[in-house]
Design an enzyme around this catalytic site. Structure first.
Site, short mmCIF file in Angstrom:
data_model
loop_
_atom_site.label_atom_id
_atom_site.label_comp_id
_atom_site.label_asym_id
_atom_site.label_seq_id
_atom_site.Cartn_x
_atom_site.Cartn_y
_atom_site.Cartn_z
N CYS A 64 1.13 -0.95 -0.01
CA CYS A 64 0.11 -0.48 -0.13
C CYS A 64 0.85 1.15 -0.39
O CYS A 64 2.10 1.10 1.22
CB CYS A 64 -0.88 -0.71 0.89
SG CYS A 64 -2.08 1.68 1.38
N CYS A 85 -1.86 5.31 7.02
CA CYS A 85 -3.01 5.53 7.28
C CYS A 85 -3.20 4.23 8.19
O CYS A 85 -2.52 3.88 8.88
CB CYS A 85 -3.43 4.84 6.31
SG CYS A 85 -5.32 3.85 6.54
N GLN A 122 -19.58 -9.17 10.62
CA GLN A 122 -18.40 -9.16 10.61
C GLN A 122 -18.03 -9.10 9.97
O GLN A 122 -18.51 -9.19 8.61
CB GLN A 122 -17.98 -10.82 10.67
CG GLN A 122 -18.38 -11.24 11.97
CD GLN A 122 -17.30 -11.19 13.29
OE1 GLN A 122 -16.01 -10.68 12.69
NE2 GLN A 122 -17.12 -11.77 14.11
N PHE A 138 -25.50 -12.41 23.17
CA PHE A 138 -24.50 -11.88 22.32
C PHE A 138 -25.40 -12.17 20.71
O PHE A 138 -24.56 -11.41 20.49
CB PHE A 138 -23.47 -10.97 22.38
CG PHE A 138 -22.70 -10.78 24.42
CD1 PHE A 138 -23.92 -10.04 24.56
CD2 PHE A 138 -22.42 -12.03 24.37
CE1 PHE A 138 -22.85 -9.44 25.41
CE2 PHE A 138 -22.04 -11.72 26.21
CZ PHE A 138 -22.38 -11.16 26.95
N GLU A 176 -30.20 -10.85 23.11
CA GLU A 176 -29.18 -10.15 22.80
C GLU A 176 -29.43 -8.73 23.41
O GLU A 176 -30.92 -8.57 24.01
CB GLU A 176 -29.24 -9.49 21.24
CG GLU A 176 -28.65 -8.17 20.84
CD GLU A 176 -27.69 -8.20 20.55
OE1 GLU A 176 -26.94 -6.75 20.99
OE2 GLU A 176 -26.18 -9.09 20.58
N ASP A 235 -30.38 -7.66 29.56
CA ASP A 235 -29.28 -6.58 29.74
C ASP A 235 -28.35 -7.82 30.42
O ASP A 235 -28.52 -8.57 31.15
CB ASP A 235 -29.41 -5.97 31.29
CG ASP A 235 -28.93 -5.70 31.25
OD1 ASP A 235 -27.19 -5.71 31.30
OD2 ASP A 235 -28.59 -4.26 32.33
N CYS A 246 -13.34 -10.46 20.90
CA CYS A 246 -12.78 -9.63 20.37
C CYS A 246 -11.65 -9.07 20.79
O CYS A 246 -11.40 -7.96 20.16
CB CYS A 246 -13.54 -8.76 19.44
SG CYS A 246 -14.20 -7.86 20.88
#
Length: 450
Positions: free
Chosen positions: A91, A97, A283, A312, A333, A360, A407
């Protein structure tokens, strides 16, 4: 669910202050190792330096971006000796960036860094290691992102519209000719976008632009004031030429210009299509997403007569493939709109055995009506904060097997410690290379009741 990209960034370490180091100062350094976020670590004059673009063993000159206490944030500007791990970035704006922070590092070493990060976090926060390490789940190195946000800023003094990606460690907008990590249809749109926006009669009305690709391509323009008809027509013609839906967002939720427009993505192995809207979490890496679902189902190994809980659950990314295999899936969720869309996705795909609830998930679960009958298999895919309150109740839910998709390795490790305290064994863990060319780590772990 919703993720925020990130990693280890400059944090004050506390303690005695080191010598004042002015921003812009240049310093010759030798890089010793990599931090979890991919920056090189060096030590000089009692200070710890975190150097963007530096690799182990390299001698380089770094420019100071900021300093506090005994920590310095810096960027490599000149190499005196190069590491064997270094490669030429494909790149043209790599290093400026803020999107791809690891293009200078061979891909195999990127995977090794992510694996090391997961292993070290599990040891640091939980004092455990899996009984088995799974091979990394990988996909294409480039051409994988099906979603991107492009920054736009009107410079009134210069009478100029800046269009590009946010720079690393600053608010600068970096213009680009192409973005190699985007899927090809979005590369084409992104390449032509600056010229379109710079021709707007009222460019100051533009907030930012988001691009999406799935069953269709789409462009969402966020505007801070109403678009004039001329600019709206330019946008519509541009989207028509690129076979993309046009969505607009003012102060309210995003709306398609054509009311019948729908966005979605397919999960071919399960003959599913999931509808979504701009703003919903999806995703970004379609090939790795499908591999991730396949691995999660293989690890969870539910039998046809089991009840499975998906916490979730979002749009039903895991719930609906699970519903193809088991008697009943309950998805939970926190966001009402996502619960509604998950239910609609189940209905559209003819799945009457998937049921969705809003809750919750930072509070007790065992008292919820949907939890009364318990679950022998549970899947979790929490945001970066993790799922500490949920994992505290795994044993009370009757879970024998738990697959945790993460994540954030730090919160996964914290939650793994809680699972261990409840008598669960960490049977298997591995990384998911959802974001090649970045230090972002996604991971999967399998726990089994002892």
């Amino acid at each position: 669910m919703a993720r925020n990209k990130g990693g280890l960034r400059f944090q004050p370490s506390g303690g005695a202050r080191g010598p004042a180091i002015p921003v812009g100062k240049k310093q010759r350094l030798t890089i010793e190792r990599l931090a979890h976020d991919g920056r090189g670590i060096a030590h000089e004059a009692g200070m710890t330096w975190f150097v963007s673009g530096g690799l182990p063993g390299e001698e380089l000159e770094a420019r100071v971006l900021g300093a506090r206490s005994k920590v310095v944030d810096a960027r490599s500007e000149r190499l005196f000796s190069s590491s064997d791990l270094r490669r030429r970035e494909p790149c043209t704006v790599a290093g400026r960036c803020g999107g791809c922070t690891l293009q200078h590092l061979e891909h195999g070493e990127q995977l090794a860094l992510k694996q090391r990060t997961l292993q070290e976090q599990l040891q640091r926060f939980a004092g455990i290691e899996p009984e088995e390490w799974a091979a990394p789940l990988v996909g294409p190195e480039f051409g994988y992102r099906r979603r991107a946000r492009i920054a736009v800023r009107w410079d009134a003094r210069a009478r100029r519209l800046d269009v590009g990606f946010r720079a690393s460690a600053s608010q600068e907008i970096v213009a680009f000719d192409e973005c190699l990590v985007l899927v090809p249809p979005l590369q084409t749109i992104a390449r032509a976008l600056p010229a379109l926006l710079q021709d707007f009669r009222k460019p100051e009305s533009i907030g930012h632009v988001e691009l999406f690709h799935g069953t269709a391509s789409a462009l969402l323009l966020r505007h801070t004031t109403a678009l004039v008809d001329e600019d709206r027509q330019r946008l519509a013609a541009f989207c028509s030429a690129h076979q993309a839906q046009l969505w607009l967002q003012g102060a309210e939720q995003p709306l398609p210009v054509e009311p019948a427009a729908e966005l979605g993505y397919s999960l071919g192995d399960w003959q599913l299509t999931l509808a979504y809207r701009p703003g919903d979490f999806v995703q970004v890496n379609a090939p790795v997403n499908e591999s991730m679902i396949r691995q999660a189902l293989d690890w969870l190994a539910p039998t046809a007569d089991e009840r499975v809980l998906d916490l979730f659950c979002g749009l039903g990314n895991f719930s609906l493939p699970l519903a193809r295999r088991v008697a009943r899936v309950v998805g939970v969720e926190g966001v009402a709109a996502m619960v509604e869309r998950a239910g609609a996705n189940a209905l559209a795909n003819g799945l009457g055995n998937a049921h969705f609830f809003q809750a919750d998930l930072s509070k007790a679960l065992a008292e919820a009506p949907w939890a009364e009958q318990g679950f022998t298999a549970v899947l979790l895919d929490p945001p970066r904060d993790g799922a500490f309150e949920a994992v505290r109740e795994m044993s009370s839910l009757g879970a024998r097997r738990v697959v945790y998709v993460s994540c954030n390795p730090a919160t996964l490790a914290r939650d793994a410690g809680e699972m261990a305290r409840q008598g669960y064994r960490l049977k298997r863990a591995g990384i998911l290379d959802m974001f090649p060319q970045t230090a972002h780590v996604e991971a999967m772990a399998l726990f089994e009741a002892g």
